[in-house]
Design an enzyme around this catalytic site. Sequence first.
Site, PDB file in Angstrom:
ATOM      1  N   HIS A 192       0.838  -1.208   0.000  1.00 40.27           N
ATOM      2  CA  HIS A 192       0.000   0.000   0.000  1.00 40.27           C
ATOM      3  C   HIS A 192       0.865   1.247   0.000  1.00 40.27           C
ATOM      4  CE1 HIS A 192      -3.443   2.525   0.629  1.00 40.27           C
ATOM      5  NE2 HIS A 192      -3.032   2.930   1.822  1.00 40.27           N
ATOM      6  N   ASP A 245      -3.606   9.095   3.279  1.00 40.60           N
ATOM      7  CA  ASP A 245      -3.758   7.671   3.004  1.00 40.60           C
ATOM      8  C   ASP A 245      -5.098   7.482   2.286  1.00 40.60           C
ATOM      9  OD1 ASP A 245      -4.281   4.933   3.050  1.00 40.60           O
ATOM     10  OD2 ASP A 245      -3.423   4.643   5.037  1.00 40.60           O
ATOM     11  N   CYS A 289      -3.980   2.699  -4.954  1.00 41.54           N
ATOM     12  CA  CYS A 289      -3.328   3.541  -3.954  1.00 41.54           C
ATOM     13  C   CYS A 289      -2.158   4.337  -4.541  1.00 41.54           C
ATOM     14  CB  CYS A 289      -2.836   2.707  -2.771  1.00 41.54           C
ATOM     15  SG  CYS A 289      -1.749   1.330  -3.221  1.00 41.54           S
TER      16      CYS A 289
END
Length: 231
Positions: free
Chosen positions: A122, A139, A190
């Site tokens: 990630h 995030d 991501c």
Amino acid sequence: MIVRSFFILLNMKMMKSHEILVRHEPSNIVISWGDLQCLRPGAWLNDEVINLYLELLKERERREPEKFLKCHFFNTFFFEKLANGKNGYDFEAVRRWTTKKKLGYTLIECDKVFVPIHKKKHWCLAVINIKDETFQYLDSLGGKDIHVLEVLARYLMEETRDKGDTEIDSTSWKKELVDDLPLQKNGWDCGMFMIKYTDFYSRGLKLCFSQENMDYFRKKTAKEILRRRVE
């Protein structure tokens, strides 16, 4: 036009995965046919593609400095080296990355410093907002990690001391876990969110995009990498 040319290229089956498509001389980053495949929908972005894109953002700023904030873009290996020493911190491992001779400026002269953060599978982003004396963590899955910001606060204080700038106590700066973000709705975008957070923040823009824009951004990024130029 972007969509059409991208898919024509991706469907050229005769190309081998190791065949070089782009060689960026200033950074020595090479993009192969296999690397470019990570910009297909459903794929995870790799280090080479991310790092070249960040180099192109810096080149964009240098071309037209009046249009963009003064920024520094660390590559994807910086934080891993900084945070992998004894007790989770090793300034010496990255000390020589930021000499004025190498960069032409010191970090404290920048408005913002961007730090890609990789957590196994990630990508996240940390921003040292020097202008506003704030550390920010972004995030796309909504995660929070204040530890990253604490490491960067320690780093910036040691960095400015080491490079002979006015000593600052960056550990007292605001630490913001940014929660008003466009978020991903799948398990693979991501990296795209991270580089677009960087793109928009380096222009001083609000994050006015969403998951629905990611396929377009993938194609646009492929075109920019092939042309070695971000607009």
